[in-house]
Design a protein around this motif. Structure first.
Motif, PDB file in Angstrom:
ATOM      1  N   VAL A   6       0.837  -1.208   0.000  1.00  0.00           N
ATOM      2  CA  VAL A   6       0.000   0.000   0.000  1.00  0.00           C
ATOM      3  C   VAL A   6       0.868   1.252   0.000  1.00  0.00           C
ATOM      4  N   PHE A   7       1.852   1.318   0.926  1.00  0.00           N
ATOM      5  CA  PHE A   7       2.727   2.480   0.990  1.00  0.00           C
ATOM      6  C   PHE A   7       3.554   2.606  -0.280  1.00  0.00           C
ATOM      7  N   ASP A   8       3.999   1.471  -0.800  1.00  0.00           N
ATOM      8  CA  ASP A   8       4.796   1.494  -2.018  1.00  0.00           C
ATOM      9  C   ASP A   8       3.974   2.019  -3.185  1.00  0.00           C
ATOM     10  N   GLY A   9       2.714   1.599  -3.274  1.00  0.00           N
ATOM     11  CA  GLY A   9       1.842   2.090  -4.342  1.00  0.00           C
ATOM     12  C   GLY A   9       1.577   3.576  -4.229  1.00  0.00           C
ATOM     13  N   ALA A  10       1.384   4.054  -2.999  1.00  0.00           N
ATOM     14  CA  ALA A  10       1.162   5.486  -2.796  1.00  0.00           C
ATOM     15  C   ALA A  10       2.403   6.287  -3.150  1.00  0.00           C
ATOM     16  N   GLY A  11       3.568   5.809  -2.722  1.00  0.00           N
ATOM     17  CA  GLY A  11       4.807   6.501  -3.067  1.00  0.00           C
ATOM     18  C   GLY A  11       5.060   6.495  -4.565  1.00  0.00           C
ATOM     19  N   LEU A  12       4.770   5.369  -5.199  1.00  0.00           N
ATOM     20  CA  LEU A  12       4.929   5.259  -6.649  1.00  0.00           C
ATOM     21  C   LEU A  12       4.088   6.314  -7.360  1.00  0.00           C
ATOM     22  N   ALA A  13       2.824   6.454  -6.947  1.00  0.00           N
ATOM     23  CA  ALA A  13       1.930   7.411  -7.595  1.00  0.00           C
ATOM     24  C   ALA A  13       2.388   8.850  -7.383  1.00  0.00           C
ATOM     25  N   LEU A  14       2.735   9.189  -6.152  1.00  0.00           N
ATOM     26  CA  LEU A  14       3.135  10.561  -5.849  1.00  0.00           C
ATOM     27  C   LEU A  14       4.432  10.941  -6.549  1.00  0.00           C
ATOM     28  N   PHE A  15       5.398  10.042  -6.549  1.00  0.00           N
ATOM     29  CA  PHE A  15       6.676  10.350  -7.181  1.00  0.00           C
ATOM     30  C   PHE A  15       6.570  10.366  -8.701  1.00  0.00           C
ATOM     31  N   ALA A  16       5.720   9.519  -9.265  1.00  0.00           N
ATOM     32  CA  ALA A  16       5.569   9.511 -10.723  1.00  0.00           C
ATOM     33  C   ALA A  16       5.048  10.851 -11.220  1.00  0.00           C
ATOM     34  N   VAL A  17       4.032  11.393 -10.531  1.00  0.00           N
ATOM     35  CA  VAL A  17       3.468  12.663 -10.997  1.00  0.00           C
ATOM     36  C   VAL A  17       4.358  13.851 -10.635  1.00  0.00           C
ATOM     37  N   SER A  18       4.964  13.821  -9.448  1.00  0.00           N
ATOM     38  CA  SER A  18       5.830  14.945  -9.070  1.00  0.00           C
ATOM     39  C   SER A  18       7.086  14.971  -9.928  1.00  0.00           C
ATOM     40  N   GLY A  19       7.630  13.784 -10.239  1.00  0.00           N
ATOM     41  CA  GLY A  19       8.802  13.726 -11.109  1.00  0.00           C
ATOM     42  C   GLY A  19       8.508  14.247 -12.500  1.00  0.00           C
ATOM     43  N   THR A  20       7.327  13.907 -13.002  1.00  0.00           N
ATOM     44  CA  THR A  20       6.923  14.385 -14.326  1.00  0.00           C
ATOM     45  C   THR A  20       6.729  15.899 -14.316  1.00  0.00           C
ATOM     46  N   GLN A  21       6.067  16.414 -13.288  1.00  0.00           N
ATOM     47  CA  GLN A  21       5.851  17.859 -13.193  1.00  0.00           C
ATOM     48  C   GLN A  21       7.174  18.610 -13.104  1.00  0.00           C
ATOM     49  N   LYS A  22       8.108  18.095 -12.329  1.00  0.00           N
ATOM     50  CA  LYS A  22       9.393  18.779 -12.185  1.00  0.00           C
ATOM     51  C   LYS A  22      10.174  18.726 -13.492  1.00  0.00           C
TER      52      LYS A  22
END
Length: 218
Positions: free
Chosen positions: A93-109
């Motif tokens: 669960v935590f891994d999935g949440a981190g995956l989602a947050l980092f995927a979008v933040s990395g793309t935005q940056k």
């Protein structure tokens, strides 16, 4: 946008650090080992992203808040593991949440630094999978991204939503939330239903045998 990126980065760092700390406790590491694993899982993807786009020194090293949230996640998990472990499959669960947050933040940056949409999406995917890969390597396990249900594909889908929304000039906040929700939803559905990409087969092995779990992996 700067505030949004910082919030996403710190929240993503915290939840990925939780996944690293939970994995460390389950592997019976000591307090130092759990904290090392929580920092590595929470920050490896962001460090790789920042180095590739030239944002140096990486935020995880130059900003004390990244270290603070990583250590906080590690300490909470180490001393309150019974509470954290009440969640169903907490690492996933935590891994999935981190995956989602980092995927979008990395793309935005990456978009903010002027990368083209395709490379921004790929970099967002790398940001999402970097922490989990580092965590698994430190625990001498095959990285989840190479063997499990939809992982990198889920991150890429979330990143694609961000770049498409940016190209259509939609609200950054809206596309970020939509991309994170899609990535997280795909990841959880893949875990629940066992969705995965085709698995490599050995000579003479049937598809059913290739898809069967390997008992040697625990």
């Amino acid at each position: 946008m700067d505030v949004l990126l910082l919030v996403l980065d710190l929240v993503g760092t915290f939840v990925f650090a939780l996944s690293g700390a939970v994995a460390g406790v389950k592997n019976r590491l000591d307090l130092f080992g759990v904290l090392v694993l929580s920092f590595a899982a929470g920050n490896a993807g962001g460090i790789a992203r920042d180095l590739l786009i030239g944002a140096v020194p990486p935020a995880a090293i130059s900003d004390w808040r990244y270290l603070a949230v990583s250590l906080l996640a590690g300490i909470i998990t180490f001393y309150g593991f019974s509470g954290v472990d009440r969640l169903r499959s907490p690492v996933l669960v935590f891994d999935g949440a981190g995956l989602a947050l980092f995927a979008v933040s990395g793309t935005q940056k990456a978009l903010a630094f002027g990368l083209n949409p395709v490379m921004a999406a790929l970099l967002g995917t790398l940001t999402g999978i970097g922490g989990g890969m580092t965590r698994d390597v430190l625990l001498a396990e095959i990285p989840t991204v190479l063997r499990a249900d939809l992982y990198a594909v889920a991150a890429l889908a979330g990143a694609a939503v961000v770049v498409i929304g940016d190209a259509l000039q939609f609200s950054s906040t809206a596309v970020t939330i939509a991309g994170a929700a899609l990535c997280f939803g795909l990841r959880l559905m893949a875990i629940h239903y066992g969705w995965h990409l085709p698995i490599a087969r050995q000579p003479g092995q049937s598809a059913a045998q290739a898809d069967a779990p390997d008992d040697s992996e625990g």
